[in-house]
Design a protein around this motif. Sequence first.
Motif, PDB file in Angstrom:
ATOM      1  N   PRO A  82     -68.683   6.369  33.688  1.00 50.61           N
ATOM      2  CA  PRO A  82     -67.543   5.745  34.552  1.00 50.61           C
ATOM      3  C   PRO A  82     -66.448   6.939  34.587  1.00 50.61           C
ATOM      4  O   PRO A  82     -66.560   8.126  33.745  1.00 50.61           O
ATOM      5  N   SER A  83     -65.581   6.730  35.366  1.00 48.25           N
ATOM      6  CA  SER A  83     -64.630   7.763  35.537  1.00 48.25           C
ATOM      7  C   SER A  83     -63.408   7.726  35.059  1.00 48.25           C
ATOM      8  O   SER A  83     -62.451   8.817  34.809  1.00 48.25           O
ATOM      9  N   ALA A  84     -63.129   6.724  34.130  1.00 46.34           N
ATOM     10  CA  ALA A  84     -61.978   6.432  33.208  1.00 46.34           C
ATOM     11  C   ALA A  84     -62.436   7.366  31.932  1.00 46.34           C
ATOM     12  O   ALA A  84     -63.338   7.718  31.660  1.00 46.34           O
ATOM     13  N   GLU A  85     -61.301   7.229  30.833  1.00 48.24           N
ATOM     14  CA  GLU A  85     -61.612   7.840  29.721  1.00 48.24           C
ATOM     15  C   GLU A  85     -62.544   6.992  28.969  1.00 48.24           C
ATOM     16  O   GLU A  85     -62.590   5.962  29.093  1.00 48.24           O
ATOM     17  N   MET A  86     -63.308   7.946  27.963  1.00 50.03           N
ATOM     18  CA  MET A  86     -64.449   7.181  27.325  1.00 50.03           C
ATOM     19  C   MET A  86     -64.033   7.690  25.759  1.00 50.03           C
ATOM     20  O   MET A  86     -63.726   8.725  25.528  1.00 50.03           O
ATOM     21  N   LEU A  87     -64.691   6.643  24.875  1.00 41.49           N
ATOM     22  CA  LEU A  87     -64.586   6.762  23.582  1.00 41.49           C
ATOM     23  C   LEU A  87     -66.018   7.681  23.094  1.00 41.49           C
ATOM     24  O   LEU A  87     -67.016   7.473  23.726  1.00 41.49           O
ATOM     25  N   GLU A  88     -65.696   8.265  22.003  1.00 34.89           N
ATOM     26  CA  GLU A  88     -67.141   9.014  21.434  1.00 34.89           C
ATOM     27  C   GLU A  88     -68.133   7.775  21.223  1.00 34.89           C
ATOM     28  O   GLU A  88     -67.827   6.688  20.826  1.00 34.89           O
ATOM     29  N   GLY A  89     -69.276   8.234  21.409  1.00 33.50           N
ATOM     30  CA  GLY A  89     -70.307   7.222  21.234  1.00 33.50           C
ATOM     31  C   GLY A  89     -70.820   6.589  22.567  1.00 33.50           C
ATOM     32  O   GLY A  89     -71.775   5.894  22.386  1.00 33.50           O
ATOM     33  N   ASP A  90     -69.939   6.573  23.692  1.00 33.58           N
ATOM     34  CA  ASP A  90     -70.342   6.001  24.720  1.00 33.58           C
ATOM     35  C   ASP A  90     -71.296   6.785  25.567  1.00 33.58           C
ATOM     36  O   ASP A  90     -71.675   8.007  25.248  1.00 33.58           O
ATOM     37  N   SER A  91     -71.695   6.314  26.639  1.00 32.63           N
ATOM     38  CA  SER A  91     -72.808   7.151  27.592  1.00 32.63           C
ATOM     39  C   SER A  91     -71.863   7.601  28.890  1.00 32.63           C
ATOM     40  O   SER A  91     -70.794   6.728  29.266  1.00 32.63           O
ATOM     41  N   VAL A  92     -72.248   8.694  29.436  1.00 38.00           N
ATOM     42  CA  VAL A  92     -71.637   8.991  30.501  1.00 38.00           C
ATOM     43  C   VAL A  92     -72.977   9.284  31.498  1.00 38.00           C
ATOM     44  O   VAL A  92     -74.008  10.030  31.140  1.00 38.00           O
ATOM     45  N   THR A  93     -72.776   9.204  32.852  1.00 37.81           N
ATOM     46  CA  THR A  93     -73.804   9.419  33.871  1.00 37.81           C
ATOM     47  C   THR A  93     -73.158  10.555  35.163  1.00 37.81           C
ATOM     48  O   THR A  93     -72.129  10.266  35.464  1.00 37.81           O
ATOM     49  N   LEU A  94     -73.835  11.327  35.324  1.00 41.65           N
ATOM     50  CA  LEU A  94     -73.416  12.547  36.156  1.00 41.65           C
ATOM     51  C   LEU A  94     -74.453  12.458  37.350  1.00 41.65           C
ATOM     52  O   LEU A  94     -75.846  12.466  37.145  1.00 41.65           O
ATOM     53  N   THR A  95     -74.257  12.534  38.446  1.00 41.12           N
ATOM     54  CA  THR A  95     -74.762  12.541  39.785  1.00 41.12           C
ATOM     55  C   THR A  95     -74.276  13.780  40.680  1.00 41.12           C
ATOM     56  O   THR A  95     -73.183  14.078  40.674  1.00 41.12           O
ATOM     57  N   CYS A  96     -75.358  14.459  40.895  1.00 42.51           N
ATOM     58  CA  CYS A  96     -75.103  15.619  41.598  1.00 42.51           C
ATOM     59  C   CYS A  96     -75.767  15.345  43.161  1.00 42.51           C
ATOM     60  O   CYS A  96     -76.840  14.619  43.252  1.00 42.51           O
ATOM     61  N   SER A  97     -75.305  15.813  44.225  1.00 43.51           N
ATOM     62  CA  SER A  97     -75.421  15.546  45.526  1.00 43.51           C
ATOM     63  C   SER A  97     -75.205  17.058  46.349  1.00 43.51           C
ATOM     64  O   SER A  97     -73.978  17.456  46.082  1.00 43.51           O
ATOM     65  N   ALA A  98     -76.017  17.501  47.120  1.00 39.94           N
ATOM     66  CA  ALA A  98     -75.916  18.467  47.969  1.00 39.94           C
ATOM     67  C   ALA A  98     -76.575  18.404  49.549  1.00 39.94           C
ATOM     68  O   ALA A  98     -77.547  17.916  49.558  1.00 39.94           O
ATOM     69  N   ASP A  99     -75.735  18.665  50.453  1.00 39.11           N
ATOM     70  CA  ASP A  99     -76.172  18.879  51.910  1.00 39.11           C
ATOM     71  C   ASP A  99     -77.199  20.059  51.828  1.00 39.11           C
ATOM     72  O   ASP A  99     -76.843  21.020  51.669  1.00 39.11           O
ATOM     73  N   ALA A 100     -78.449  19.438  52.189  1.00 41.85           N
ATOM     74  CA  ALA A 100     -79.578  20.202  52.503  1.00 41.85           C
ATOM     75  C   ALA A 100     -80.778  20.014  53.297  1.00 41.85           C
ATOM     76  O   ALA A 100     -80.968  18.814  53.278  1.00 41.85           O
ATOM     77  N   ASN A 101     -81.418  20.734  53.979  1.00 37.72           N
ATOM     78  CA  ASN A 101     -82.683  20.236  54.698  1.00 37.72           C
ATOM     79  C   ASN A 101     -83.670  21.632  54.731  1.00 37.72           C
ATOM     80  O   ASN A 101     -83.274  22.604  55.154  1.00 37.72           O
ATOM     81  N   PRO A 102     -84.581  21.376  54.085  1.00 38.69           N
ATOM     82  CA  PRO A 102     -85.365  20.283  53.623  1.00 38.69           C
ATOM     83  C   PRO A 102     -84.426  19.842  52.445  1.00 38.69           C
ATOM     84  O   PRO A 102     -83.618  20.366  51.634  1.00 38.69           O
ATOM     85  N   ALA A 103     -84.718  18.412  51.918  1.00 38.46           N
ATOM     86  CA  ALA A 103     -83.855  17.659  50.777  1.00 38.46           C
ATOM     87  C   ALA A 103     -84.179  18.561  49.622  1.00 38.46           C
ATOM     88  O   ALA A 103     -85.150  19.251  49.331  1.00 38.46           O
ATOM     89  N   GLN A 160     -57.948   7.816  20.235  1.00 34.36           N
ATOM     90  CA  GLN A 160     -58.328   8.896  18.966  1.00 34.36           C
ATOM     91  C   GLN A 160     -59.283   9.793  19.470  1.00 34.36           C
ATOM     92  O   GLN A 160     -59.253  10.967  18.909  1.00 34.36           O
ATOM     93  N   HIS A 161     -60.430   9.460  20.187  1.00 36.31           N
ATOM     94  CA  HIS A 161     -61.424  10.058  20.584  1.00 36.31           C
ATOM     95  C   HIS A 161     -61.553  10.104  22.279  1.00 36.31           C
ATOM     96  O   HIS A 161     -61.447   8.895  22.551  1.00 36.31           O
ATOM     97  N   LEU A 162     -61.577  11.242  22.901  1.00 36.24           N
ATOM     98  CA  LEU A 162     -61.286  10.990  24.433  1.00 36.24           C
ATOM     99  C   LEU A 162     -62.332  12.112  25.038  1.00 36.24           C
ATOM    100  O   LEU A 162     -62.516  13.271  24.469  1.00 36.24           O
ATOM    101  N   LEU A 163     -62.939  11.749  26.032  1.00 31.96           N
ATOM    102  CA  LEU A 163     -63.917  12.628  26.846  1.00 31.96           C
ATOM    103  C   LEU A 163     -62.995  13.168  27.973  1.00 31.96           C
ATOM    104  O   LEU A 163     -62.679  12.395  28.864  1.00 31.96           O
ATOM    105  N   HIS A 164     -63.032  14.484  28.060  1.00 33.94           N
ATOM    106  CA  HIS A 164     -62.372  14.944  29.322  1.00 33.94           C
ATOM    107  C   HIS A 164     -63.369  15.489  30.229  1.00 33.94           C
ATOM    108  O   HIS A 164     -64.462  16.106  29.959  1.00 33.94           O
ATOM    109  N   VAL A 165     -63.347  15.280  31.691  1.00 37.63           N
ATOM    110  CA  VAL A 165     -64.139  15.876  32.680  1.00 37.63           C
ATOM    111  C   VAL A 165     -63.438  16.687  33.483  1.00 37.63           C
ATOM    112  O   VAL A 165     -62.291  16.499  34.046  1.00 37.63           O
ATOM    113  N   TYR A 166     -63.829  18.007  33.598  1.00 38.54           N
ATOM    114  CA  TYR A 166     -63.320  19.038  34.212  1.00 38.54           C
ATOM    115  C   TYR A 166     -64.204  19.403  35.320  1.00 38.54           C
ATOM    116  O   TYR A 166     -65.022  20.503  35.076  1.00 38.54           O
ATOM    117  N   PRO A 167     -64.138  19.298  36.455  1.00 35.06           N
ATOM    118  CA  PRO A 167     -65.164  19.629  37.454  1.00 35.06           C
ATOM    119  C   PRO A 167     -64.905  21.250  37.971  1.00 35.06           C
ATOM    120  O   PRO A 167     -63.566  21.536  37.751  1.00 35.06           O
TER     121      PRO A 167
END
Length: 316
Positions: A217-238, A309-316
């Motif tokens: 999720p894009s909002a703040e998360m507590l320690e112990g939660d799960s985070v999913t990262l998705t990568c995408s790039a324009d390319a040919n061949p894929a 008290q516990h926070l996940l920060h995301v810095y792209p």
Amino acid sequence: MSPSAGGLVVFLLSVQVIQSQDGWRVDYDQTGVCAAKGSRVVIFYNYTHPPGIDPSDIKDRFWFTKEKDGEPVDLRTDSEYSGRVKYECYSYSDSCYLIITDVREIDSAEYKLTLMTNKPGEKYTGSPGVTLSVTGLQVQVRRSDSTWLELTCHSSCVLSDDPEYDWYKNEEIIKTGSSLLVSSGSTDRYSCYLRGYWDHGSPAVYGPQRPSVSVSPSAEMLEGDSVTLTCSADANPAANYTWYKEHEDSPRASGQIFTITDFTAEHSGNYYCEAQNEMGRSNSTLRLITSSGKSGEFLHDRNRLINKQHLLHVYP
């Protein structure tokens, strides 16, 4: 890209086909035609009729690829060929030809000629007919060495023994030839066109552009939660995707999606998503950290005040 050109691009298998029945005969000059998408195709044929038939008795000659209610459908009345079909014969001759312009991949079929007389129900069809295969162009990428890549233009059927191709870089012509050497890792776009037909070329091939990474999720998360990262790039061949963590030699995961379960402070750090295909590679960095604060302490996160008290920060 602005150039355009017209002309005839037809490559024939030089095998004569003779179909005869009760004095009727159709001679096709070839059994198969391979044509580039967007080009014009000409299929030649001759026909003969029984001695008792006068040429004026033949009221119609037409081509078809399909039937409706058991009767052949004249290409000239088929909506899929509207404005693209023409029948012609040489003067005072039984030598004729079919012209199909702006051929498309859906035109790939077996084409047969039907001759009809002025007698009800009297007709003759030359079968088997001529098989047309319409192909688009594709660029194949092969690594020549650590520095160079060899690009070759190809099609799903053989256009000719020695077709000529024009090569484009970023929509500008740079070379004519069967292949092209380019430097590995280039982000330029390369495509090929059959010489003389610049309206229908191959899709461009190019290395991955800088990947983008999304977090859920894009909002703040507590320690112990799960985070999913998705990568995408324009390319040919894929592109293929690999995930790394800074200062680690082995990849953490492969594929577009990387999920970290039970996130803790030990997972904090810089992560790299690398997109790679035959043309090159590119990567994007993402920083994940956890911050611990005393109860009631406010932490600053992207111009917002939050109280966790516990926070996940995301810095792209």
